[in-house]
Write an enzyme that holds these catalytic residues in place. Sequence first.
Site, PDB file in Angstrom:
ATOM      1  N   HIS A   1     -11.084 -22.152   7.142  1.00 33.43           N
ATOM      2  CA  HIS A   1      -9.882 -21.394   6.868  1.00 33.43           C
ATOM      3  C   HIS A   1     -10.605 -20.175   6.274  1.00 33.43           C
ATOM      4  O   HIS A   1     -11.070 -20.184   5.317  1.00 33.43           O
ATOM      5  CB  HIS A   1      -8.567 -21.729   5.659  1.00 33.43           C
ATOM      6  CG  HIS A   1      -7.941 -22.506   6.577  1.00 33.43           C
ATOM      7  ND1 HIS A   1      -6.921 -22.372   8.200  1.00 33.43           N
ATOM      8  CD2 HIS A   1      -7.492 -24.384   6.439  1.00 33.43           C
ATOM      9  CE1 HIS A   1      -6.288 -23.814   8.400  1.00 33.43           C
ATOM     10  NE2 HIS A   1      -6.720 -24.297   7.370  1.00 33.43           N
TER      11      HIS A   1
ATOM     12  N   CYS B   1     -11.038 -17.761  11.411  1.00 28.97           N
ATOM     13  CA  CYS B   1     -10.332 -16.989  12.192  1.00 28.97           C
ATOM     14  C   CYS B   1     -10.169 -15.219  11.281  1.00 28.97           C
ATOM     15  O   CYS B   1     -10.983 -15.224  10.471  1.00 28.97           O
ATOM     16  CB  CYS B   1      -8.718 -17.578  12.019  1.00 28.97           C
ATOM     17  SG  CYS B   1      -8.404 -18.813  12.778  1.00 28.97           S
TER      18      CYS B   1
ATOM     19  N   ARG C   1     -11.963 -15.008  17.030  1.00 30.50           N
ATOM     20  CA  ARG C   1     -12.585 -15.438  15.925  1.00 30.50           C
ATOM     21  C   ARG C   1     -14.224 -15.082  15.039  1.00 30.50           C
ATOM     22  O   ARG C   1     -14.725 -14.189  15.971  1.00 30.50           O
ATOM     23  CB  ARG C   1     -13.841 -17.322  16.939  1.00 30.50           C
ATOM     24  CG  ARG C   1     -13.067 -17.826  17.066  1.00 30.50           C
ATOM     25  CD  ARG C   1     -12.352 -18.662  15.233  1.00 30.50           C
ATOM     26  NE  ARG C   1     -11.009 -19.800  16.339  1.00 30.50           N
ATOM     27  CZ  ARG C   1      -9.500 -19.553  16.201  1.00 30.50           C
ATOM     28  NH1 ARG C   1      -9.047 -18.408  15.778  1.00 30.50           N
ATOM     29  NH2 ARG C   1      -8.885 -20.718  16.739  1.00 30.50           N
TER      30      ARG C   1
END
Length: 283
Positions: free
Chosen positions: A187, A261, A270
């Site tokens: 993340h 991300c 990405r």
Amino acid sequence: MPAVWEREQRRIPVVVQGASRGRAVAARGLWVGAEAAVTFGVVVLLLVVHQLWWTNRQARDGAERKVQALERQWEGSRGEAALAPPLPDVAAEEAEAAEGVPGGGTSGGGEGAGGGVDTPRARAGGRTPSPPRWDQAYAILRIPRLGVTAPVAQGVSKGGVLDKGYVGHYPRTAQPGGAGNFALAGHRNTHGEPFRYINRLRAGDEVRVETRDAVFTYVVDKALAQTSARDSGVIAKVPRSNVRTDVGYTAPGYYLTLTTCTPEYSSKYRLVVWGKLASMRPR
């Protein structure tokens, strides 16, 4: 005339009373609307605090405990596990992989992928480790430049891996030290956000991956600031973007890929950072 005057006098209170009632209803509606807006604002604020603060705190605490648990587990089994020998000549291994010599890696991507073990240490030592269980933390990722320490788990599911603050290993890619591409996801925002600042990594920065038996050091080599979320080429055995075909590699090797991300607080694209295996030492 007096009768008309009396009728007018009787009408006036009725009109005033109706206007007062209308103003009261309007005021009450405004008050209810204001209360609803404030309540909605408080709920949204609480959700934002939960996402940006509480999930980070909870995930980081859990990830830190998992790292400590892995270290204790490895320390306890150190006497039982055979120590790995030094890393053989990587250039020779790459040449073997390029020529298709058995053991040079498979498209399945290494130990734990069901296609055999392709790490130099495994071939030299002759020991075949068991594949990591789905969502099991089995390694530790350290990025000194960013101060990041996070457990690595098998799989990239949100609930089982990423939302715990872990870094996820893409299935069917190489394992640490294996020929091919050891590809990871994490993340960038919320839930521990271990990869929030990987855009700050520069060529030459070290990324270390620790397992029970060895410590693998990769050196950052290239980066791709933005690509499609469906760009599977970046985690291929020889990583190369399918969108930006001029970015990536053309020869077999021992690669590390970090993906997250981008832009921040969005999952539209990405961000990718690549590294190459530089060394390995036994624990």
